[in-house]
Each structure stands twice: as C-alpha cells, then as structure tokens.
Design a protein around this motif. Sequence first.
Motif, PDB file in Angstrom:
ATOM      1  N   ALA A  92      -4.994   2.377  -3.558  1.00  0.00           N
ATOM      2  CA  ALA A  92      -3.859   1.658  -2.971  1.00  0.00           C
ATOM      3  C   ALA A  92      -4.349   0.681  -1.910  1.00  0.00           C
ATOM      4  N   ARG A  93      -5.270   1.129  -1.084  1.00  0.00           N
ATOM      5  CA  ARG A  93      -5.824   0.252  -0.040  1.00  0.00           C
ATOM      6  C   ARG A  93      -6.600  -0.894  -0.682  1.00  0.00           C
ATOM      7  N   ALA A  94      -7.392  -0.596  -1.712  1.00  0.00           N
ATOM      8  CA  ALA A  94      -8.176  -1.638  -2.385  1.00  0.00           C
ATOM      9  C   ALA A  94      -7.260  -2.679  -3.027  1.00  0.00           C
ATOM     10  N   ALA A  95      -6.150  -2.243  -3.613  1.00  0.00           N
ATOM     11  CA  ALA A  95      -5.210  -3.181  -4.228  1.00  0.00           C
ATOM     12  C   ALA A  95      -4.583  -4.077  -3.168  1.00  0.00           C
ATOM     13  N   ALA A  96      -4.188  -3.507  -2.035  1.00  0.00           N
ATOM     14  CA  ALA A  96      -3.591  -4.304  -0.959  1.00  0.00           C
ATOM     15  C   ALA A  96      -4.600  -5.313  -0.417  1.00  0.00           C
ATOM     16  N   VAL A  97      -5.838  -4.894  -0.258  1.00  0.00           N
ATOM     17  CA  VAL A  97      -6.885  -5.808   0.220  1.00  0.00           C
ATOM     18  C   VAL A  97      -7.112  -6.921  -0.801  1.00  0.00           C
ATOM     19  N   ALA A  98      -7.159  -6.576  -2.087  1.00  0.00           N
ATOM     20  CA  ALA A  98      -7.380  -7.577  -3.137  1.00  0.00           C
ATOM     21  C   ALA A  98      -6.257  -8.612  -3.156  1.00  0.00           C
ATOM     22  N   VAL A  99      -5.014  -8.157  -2.986  1.00  0.00           N
ATOM     23  CA  VAL A  99      -3.890  -9.098  -2.940  1.00  0.00           C
ATOM     24  C   VAL A  99      -4.043 -10.010  -1.728  1.00  0.00           C
ATOM     25  N   GLY A 100      -4.412  -9.447  -0.594  1.00  0.00           N
ATOM     26  CA  GLY A 100      -4.598 -10.247   0.614  1.00  0.00           C
ATOM     27  C   GLY A 100      -5.706 -11.273   0.469  1.00  0.00           C
ATOM     28  N   VAL A 101      -6.800 -10.874  -0.156  1.00  0.00           N
ATOM     29  CA  VAL A 101      -7.927 -11.794  -0.348  1.00  0.00           C
ATOM     30  C   VAL A 101      -7.568 -12.891  -1.349  1.00  0.00           C
ATOM     31  N   GLU A 102      -6.928 -12.497  -2.445  1.00  0.00           N
ATOM     32  CA  GLU A 102      -6.603 -13.458  -3.510  1.00  0.00           C
ATOM     33  C   GLU A 102      -5.555 -14.475  -3.079  1.00  0.00           C
ATOM     34  N   TRP A 103      -4.499 -14.027  -2.405  1.00  0.00           N
ATOM     35  CA  TRP A 103      -3.388 -14.921  -2.078  1.00  0.00           C
ATOM     36  C   TRP A 103      -3.179 -15.118  -0.575  1.00  0.00           C
ATOM     37  N   GLY A 104      -4.090 -14.661   0.239  1.00  0.00           N
ATOM     38  CA  GLY A 104      -3.971 -14.824   1.688  1.00  0.00           C
ATOM     39  C   GLY A 104      -3.865 -16.290   2.084  1.00  0.00           C
ATOM     40  N   GLY A 105      -2.950 -16.588   2.974  1.00  0.00           N
ATOM     41  CA  GLY A 105      -2.763 -17.954   3.456  1.00  0.00           C
ATOM     42  C   GLY A 105      -1.872 -18.808   2.572  1.00  0.00           C
ATOM     43  N   GLN A 106      -1.413 -18.242   1.458  1.00  0.00           N
ATOM     44  CA  GLN A 106      -0.561 -18.987   0.541  1.00  0.00           C
ATOM     45  C   GLN A 106       0.864 -18.453   0.604  1.00  0.00           C
ATOM     46  N   GLU A 159       0.835  -1.209   0.000  1.00  0.00           N
ATOM     47  CA  GLU A 159       0.000   0.000   0.000  1.00  0.00           C
ATOM     48  C   GLU A 159       0.870   1.260   0.000  1.00  0.00           C
ATOM     49  N   ARG A 160       1.902   1.275   0.832  1.00  0.00           N
ATOM     50  CA  ARG A 160       2.810   2.427   0.910  1.00  0.00           C
ATOM     51  C   ARG A 160       3.538   2.646  -0.426  1.00  0.00           C
ATOM     52  N   LEU A 161       3.967   1.552  -1.057  1.00  0.00           N
ATOM     53  CA  LEU A 161       4.640   1.645  -2.353  1.00  0.00           C
ATOM     54  C   LEU A 161       3.697   2.235  -3.408  1.00  0.00           C
ATOM     55  N   LEU A 162       2.465   1.779  -3.428  1.00  0.00           N
ATOM     56  CA  LEU A 162       1.496   2.315  -4.384  1.00  0.00           C
ATOM     57  C   LEU A 162       1.247   3.801  -4.135  1.00  0.00           C
ATOM     58  N   LEU A 163       1.157   4.179  -2.876  1.00  0.00           N
ATOM     59  CA  LEU A 163       0.976   5.602  -2.547  1.00  0.00           C
ATOM     60  C   LEU A 163       2.170   6.419  -3.026  1.00  0.00           C
ATOM     61  N   ASP A 164       3.380   5.885  -2.827  1.00  0.00           N
ATOM     62  CA  ASP A 164       4.595   6.575  -3.277  1.00  0.00           C
ATOM     63  C   ASP A 164       4.629   6.722  -4.793  1.00  0.00           C
TER      64      ASP A 164
END
Length: 102
Positions: free
Chosen positions: A27-41, A14-19
């Motif tokens: 940026a927050r939505a992208a970080a959440v999407a990554v967490g949902v898509e690949w969370g636990g893997q 998220e910080r990198l996207l903001l930068d």
Amino acid sequence: MRISPSDEFLADLERLLLDQGVAPDQARAAAVAVGVEWGGQSVYIRLRGPYLARAVAAAYDGANVGELATRFRISRAQVYKLLNKANEADRPQLEQARLPGT
C-alpha cells in the motif's frame, strides 16, 4: 508542518488500499509510485468511468442498491445503469462460452 492536499490524497490512497486488504508495504509502495508518477500535476479522475461500473457490479448482491448508491455517492438509477453496463460487457463472453446449437 502543513499537509498539502496531494499528501492527504496519498495518505487516503494508502489507507484505502489497507482497508481493501493490501499488505502495508505494498500500500505504501503504491502511494509512493502514484506520487512519483503524477506528483506536481493536476490529475482528473472520472467518477463514472469503467472502474466504477466494475466496482458496483462486484459489490452488488441483488438487494443492496441503496447501500451501493450511498457508498459510491451516486443515485439508485445510476447504480442500475452501471449494473446494466457491466452485464452488457459480460454478455459477449457468456455467448462465446455457449456450445453451438444451445
């Protein structure tokens, strides 16, 4: 509360996207999407993939090889190799854009 490595990764993303100038809500939505898509893997991200070559080529200004090596944590020789790869990838498009007989 202890922060897990995956939470740190998502915060860093998220910080990198903001930068990079991405809007905070995106940026927050992208970080959440990554967490949902690949969370636990366990996800492996190649350091020297095609995205790195594009990023190096986009940041290259003709005189900043040392800076790029430091920024992307690669050697100067690797910067030159990636620039050559990027140039090779663009060559077919350049040749295609030429008029016949030129």
